[in-house]
Design a protein around this motif. Structure first.
Motif, PDB file in Angstrom:
ATOM      1  N   GLU A  27     -11.816   6.264  -1.619  1.00  0.00           N
ATOM      2  CA  GLU A  27     -10.610   5.528  -2.025  1.00  0.00           C
ATOM      3  C   GLU A  27     -10.783   4.901  -3.399  1.00  0.00           C
ATOM      4  OE1 GLU A  27      -8.025   3.902   1.628  1.00  0.00           O
ATOM      5  OE2 GLU A  27      -9.968   2.905   1.395  1.00  0.00           O
ATOM      6  N   HIS A  30     -10.613   7.591  -5.927  1.00  0.00           N
ATOM      7  CA  HIS A  30      -9.219   8.033  -6.013  1.00  0.00           C
ATOM      8  C   HIS A  30      -8.390   7.071  -6.867  1.00  0.00           C
ATOM      9  CE1 HIS A  30      -6.065  10.712  -4.674  1.00  0.00           C
ATOM     10  NE2 HIS A  30      -5.309   9.692  -4.307  1.00  0.00           N
ATOM     11  N   LEU A  31      -8.574   5.793  -6.654  1.00  0.00           N
ATOM     12  CA  LEU A  31      -7.840   4.798  -7.444  1.00  0.00           C
ATOM     13  C   LEU A  31      -8.242   4.830  -8.916  1.00  0.00           C
ATOM     14  CD1 LEU A  31      -7.719   1.792  -4.958  1.00  0.00           C
ATOM     15  CD2 LEU A  31      -5.821   3.242  -5.704  1.00  0.00           C
ATOM     16  N   LYS A 100       5.118  12.774  -0.946  1.00  0.00           N
ATOM     17  CA  LYS A 100       4.067  12.688  -1.951  1.00  0.00           C
ATOM     18  C   LYS A 100       3.683  14.080  -2.436  1.00  0.00           C
ATOM     19  CE  LYS A 100      -0.660  11.417  -2.979  1.00  0.00           C
ATOM     20  NZ  LYS A 100      -1.832  10.624  -2.646  1.00  0.00           N
ATOM     21  N   VAL A 148       2.388   7.921  -6.644  1.00  0.00           N
ATOM     22  CA  VAL A 148       1.603   6.710  -6.393  1.00  0.00           C
ATOM     23  C   VAL A 148       2.240   5.881  -5.267  1.00  0.00           C
ATOM     24  CG1 VAL A 148       0.835   4.514  -7.387  1.00  0.00           C
ATOM     25  CG2 VAL A 148       0.612   6.637  -8.697  1.00  0.00           C
ATOM     26  N   ALA A 149       3.550   5.704  -5.321  1.00  0.00           N
ATOM     27  CA  ALA A 149       4.236   4.903  -4.293  1.00  0.00           C
ATOM     28  C   ALA A 149       4.086   5.541  -2.909  1.00  0.00           C
ATOM     29  CB  ALA A 149       5.710   4.744  -4.657  1.00  0.00           C
ATOM     30  N   CYS A 150       4.307   6.832  -2.832  1.00  0.00           N
ATOM     31  CA  CYS A 150       4.190   7.507  -1.536  1.00  0.00           C
ATOM     32  C   CYS A 150       2.752   7.515  -1.040  1.00  0.00           C
ATOM     33  CB  CYS A 150       4.741   8.930  -1.621  1.00  0.00           C
ATOM     34  SG  CYS A 150       6.529   8.974  -1.766  1.00  0.00           S
ATOM     35  N   GLY A 151       1.811   7.612  -1.959  1.00  0.00           N
ATOM     36  CA  GLY A 151       0.408   7.534  -1.558  1.00  0.00           C
ATOM     37  C   GLY A 151       0.096   6.220  -0.869  1.00  0.00           C
ATOM     38  N   ARG A 152       0.628   5.151  -1.404  1.00  0.00           N
ATOM     39  CA  ARG A 152       0.434   3.844  -0.749  1.00  0.00           C
ATOM     40  C   ARG A 152       1.162   3.775   0.582  1.00  0.00           C
ATOM     41  NH1 ARG A 152      -3.111   2.027  -0.268  1.00  0.00           N
ATOM     42  NH2 ARG A 152      -2.294   0.014   0.326  1.00  0.00           N
ATOM     43  N   LEU A 153       2.335   4.389   0.645  1.00  0.00           N
ATOM     44  CA  LEU A 153       3.150   4.330   1.869  1.00  0.00           C
ATOM     45  C   LEU A 153       2.573   5.167   3.021  1.00  0.00           C
ATOM     46  CD1 LEU A 153       6.723   4.404   0.352  1.00  0.00           C
ATOM     47  CD2 LEU A 153       5.594   2.481   1.506  1.00  0.00           C
ATOM     48  N   ALA A 155      -0.160   5.004   4.455  1.00  0.00           N
ATOM     49  CA  ALA A 155      -0.815   4.125   5.439  1.00  0.00           C
ATOM     50  C   ALA A 155       0.169   3.363   6.323  1.00  0.00           C
ATOM     51  CB  ALA A 155      -1.714   3.136   4.709  1.00  0.00           C
ATOM     52  N   TYR A 156       1.433   3.310   5.902  1.00  0.00           N
ATOM     53  CA  TYR A 156       2.397   2.469   6.614  1.00  0.00           C
ATOM     54  C   TYR A 156       3.535   3.248   7.265  1.00  0.00           C
ATOM     55  CZ  TYR A 156      -0.126  -0.840   3.761  1.00  0.00           C
ATOM     56  OH  TYR A 156      -1.124  -1.555   3.164  1.00  0.00           O
TER      57      TYR A 156
END
Length: 157
Positions: A27, A30-31, A100, A148-153, A155-156
């Motif tokens: 992670e 990746h970031l 994504k 980027v936004a979908c990558g964060r999403l 997890a949720y």
């Protein structure tokens, strides 16, 4: 689904799941890769849209920014693939993952089309990029922001 299950059973995917700190280390890589990709890409896109046109020519901006973006993409792609493989069924079942991956496809097609198309004439642009280059910049900004936004999403969702 069989392909995703097979992917999860590969030795690298198993290593990511079973090795302490492997996933969290991926992670971080990746970031860092995303930062090295998206930061220069956004800066270059803004230059195509006219920001800093009197300070830096587009070819100079490309020479300074795009090699870093390529390295960032390589880091993000390798680490992202490893993370995906370790939990492919779950990740693919996320509501954000298909979006994504679709946006990633759009971003990559945009990059290829830009470099194989309008960018070939960069030497004659002057201070202002042509409309096709500006359109590619808008697509790039939207696509990478969405990735980027979908990558964060993931997890949720």
């Amino acid at each position: 689904m069989d392909l995703l299950r097979w992917l999860e059973q590969t030795a690298p995917a198993e290593a990511v799941r079973s090795t302490p700190w492997a996933y969290s280390s991926l992670e971080i890589v990746h970031l860092v890769g995303l930062a090295l990709l998206v930061g220069p890409a956004v800066t270059f896109d803004l230059r195509l849209l006219g920001v800093g046109r009197r300070l830096l020519a587009v070819p100079a901006a490309a020479r300074l920014l795009l090699p870093t973006a390529r390295w960032g993409f390589a880091l993000a792609a390798v680490s992202g693939a490893a993370m995906f493989a370790s939990g492919a069924v779950e990740v693919a079942g996320s509501g954000a993952a298909p979006v994504k991956f679709a946006l990633l496809g759009v971003a990559l097609v945009n990059v290829l089309a830009f470099h194989r198309g309008v960018y070939r004439t960069v030497g004659v642009w002057g201070d202002t990029a042509p409309a096709a280059a500006r359109a590619a910049a808008v697509v790039s900004l939207a696509a990478w922001t969405g990735v980027v936004a979908c990558g964060r999403l993931i997890a949720y969702t």
